[in-house]
Motif scaffolding. Structure first.
Motif, mmCIF file in Angstrom:
data_model
loop_
_atom_site.group_PDB
_atom_site.id
_atom_site.type_symbol
_atom_site.label_atom_id
_atom_site.label_comp_id
_atom_site.label_asym_id
_atom_site.label_seq_id
_atom_site.Cartn_x
_atom_site.Cartn_y
_atom_site.Cartn_z
ATOM 1 N N PHE A 237 0.832 -1.197 0.000
ATOM 2 C CA PHE A 237 0.000 0.000 0.000
ATOM 3 C C PHE A 237 0.873 1.256 0.000
ATOM 4 N N ASP A 238 0.305 2.340 -0.513
ATOM 5 C CA ASP A 238 1.051 3.585 -0.613
ATOM 6 C C ASP A 238 1.410 4.181 0.748
ATOM 7 N N ASP A 239 0.731 3.769 1.815
ATOM 8 C CA ASP A 239 1.067 4.278 3.146
ATOM 9 C C ASP A 239 2.206 3.510 3.802
ATOM 10 N N SER A 241 2.297 0.190 4.485
ATOM 11 C CA SER A 241 1.882 -1.101 5.012
ATOM 12 C C SER A 241 1.727 -2.109 3.881
ATOM 13 N N TRP A 261 -0.741 -9.202 8.057
ATOM 14 C CA TRP A 261 -0.665 -7.744 7.955
ATOM 15 C C TRP A 261 0.738 -7.310 8.343
ATOM 16 N N ARG A 302 -8.225 -4.673 9.721
ATOM 17 C CA ARG A 302 -7.303 -3.569 9.413
ATOM 18 C C ARG A 302 -7.952 -2.512 8.521
ATOM 19 N N VAL A 304 -9.187 -2.860 5.605
ATOM 20 C CA VAL A 304 -8.854 -3.037 4.195
ATOM 21 C C VAL A 304 -10.089 -3.514 3.433
ATOM 22 N N VAL A 306 -10.553 -3.328 -0.715
ATOM 23 C CA VAL A 306 -9.986 -2.790 -1.944
ATOM 24 C C VAL A 306 -10.455 -3.587 -3.152
ATOM 25 N N SER A 333 -10.262 1.479 0.027
ATOM 26 C CA SER A 333 -9.770 1.934 1.333
ATOM 27 C C SER A 333 -8.274 2.215 1.309
ATOM 28 N N HIS A 334 -7.530 1.532 0.440
ATOM 29 C CA HIS A 334 -6.088 1.692 0.294
ATOM 30 C C HIS A 334 -5.756 1.731 -1.196
ATOM 31 N N THR A 335 -4.664 2.383 -1.530
ATOM 32 C CA THR A 335 -4.143 2.369 -2.887
ATOM 33 C C THR A 335 -2.743 1.793 -2.883
#
Length: 346
Positions: A237-239, A241, A261, A302, A304, A306, A333-335
């Motif tokens: 993920f771009d954050d 994680s 995770w 978490r 997630v 996606v 939710s995540h990218t």
């Protein structure tokens, strides 16, 4: 959860093929079997484990060229044992084979190599680390700093990799359960590689950079007899994680799942079956098969949820053992970006 040994197809009785995907549900009699509470020893465990039937060094990478165009890369070395233990020369019971691939938005190029153990054509050493088959190599002073090469009829790549995070152990400290009956493997990853280098494609040489993920896994009977294939996701993920999750499809229509995770600092949390969910949203006709190429993936604990989209729906590995493998992107939710492997689709 990863792939399957050639020896089951070319050297095992045909009846074994009914026992889990590609024979991976075949009884492990005579071979060592993973046990709970493993104690890993490095660098030795980066090397081979010949008393176990199957093992792999499995690298995937999400890449971008200077213009922002996306690419995917795969390099995998497999070891399959006909009998436990080593052996000198042609008496070695070890069989090696390897896959390499490059995926773009428009093309998917893949090739394979085969070798017999004991004669120097293929193998792995732990310290310094070197995995090779013919001129294909993944090697370095240690697994944190590697060079990678492969050549095929219509592509090649030369890459360098540097890890900036720790190893991650899946399941219970690296003991990764695959079924309610208790089949399992030893499984860990290095998901924190930075990678850069050059792809050589039919249209010319392309400089690329990105991130890579190495899976290490060994076992002797990782599937139950009623498990026909799997869908495996490695998502970055771009954050910062990451998420590893897979589902094993069972003949009664149910799934066995497992997931890990991974926080940006490498801290990991393993989840039991049922926590991770993957549902197909759309299928594509690939190599005459209906294959899911758009997914909804969730790990509610978490947050997630996606949608997974394939870079190239036609990323079919048309090799001795066929399967789908290619890069993916995600939204919701995540990218981010990742890789998807799907086996057992007829």
């Amino acid at each position: 959860m990863r792939l399957r040994p050639l020896a089951f197809l070319c050297l095992w009785p045909i009846a074994a093929l009914a026992q889990g995907f590609s024979g991976l549900g075949t009884d492990a009699e005579g071979f060592a079997v993973p046990a709970p509470n493993p104690s890993f020893s490095f660098p030795a465990d980066h090397g081979p484990h010949p008393d176990y039937r199957i093992e792999w060094w499995y690298l995937t990478a999400n890449l971008t060229d200077p213009d922002g165009a996306p690419y995917g890369l795969q390099w995998t070395l497999f070891r399959s044992a006909l009998a436990p233990g080593e052996g000198e020369g042609w008496q070695s019971p070890q069989v090696w084979f390897a896959h390499a691939a490059v995926t773009t938005q428009d093309t998917h190029l893949a090739t394979e190599r085969f070798a017999r153990g004991g004669i120097g054509q293929a193998g792995v050493t732990a310290d310094p680390f070197r995995a090779w088959i013919d001129e294909w190599t993944l090697e370095g002073a240690d697994v944190d700093n590697l060079t990678l090469t492969a050549r095929g009829p219509d592509f090649a790549y030369d890459m360098t990799l540097t890890a900036d995070g720790p190893l991650v152990f899946h399941g219970e400290g690296g003991f990764s359960v695959k079924s309610i009956e208790g089949q399992a493997s030893y499984y860990y990853s290095q998901p924190f590689y930075r990678i850069e280098g050059t792809l050589t494609l039919p249209a010319g040489r392309v400089p690329v950079s990105g991130t890579a993920w190495l899976d290490r896994e060994w076992s002797s009977q990782p599937l139950a007899e009623n498990q026909d294939g799997w869908d495996w996701f490695s998502l970055s993920f771009d954050d910062g994680s990451k998420l590893m999750g897979f589902q094993l499809r069972q003949s009664d229509g149910t799934d066995f799942t497992s997931s890990t995770w991974i926080a940006p600092d490498g801290t990991s949390t393993a989840y039991p079956s049922g926590a991770f969910r993957a549902e197909p949203l759309a299928h594509s006709t690939v190599a005459g098969r209906e294959v899911p190429t758009r997914w909804q993936v969730a790990l509610p604990d978490r947050g997630v949820d996606v949608t997974i989209s394939t870079l190239n729906p036609n990323a079919w590995m048309d090799l001795t053992i066929p399967y789908w493998e290619g890069p993916v992107t995600m939204s919701g939710s995540h990218t981010g970006r990742g890789y998807l492997e799907m086996t057992g689709y007829e």
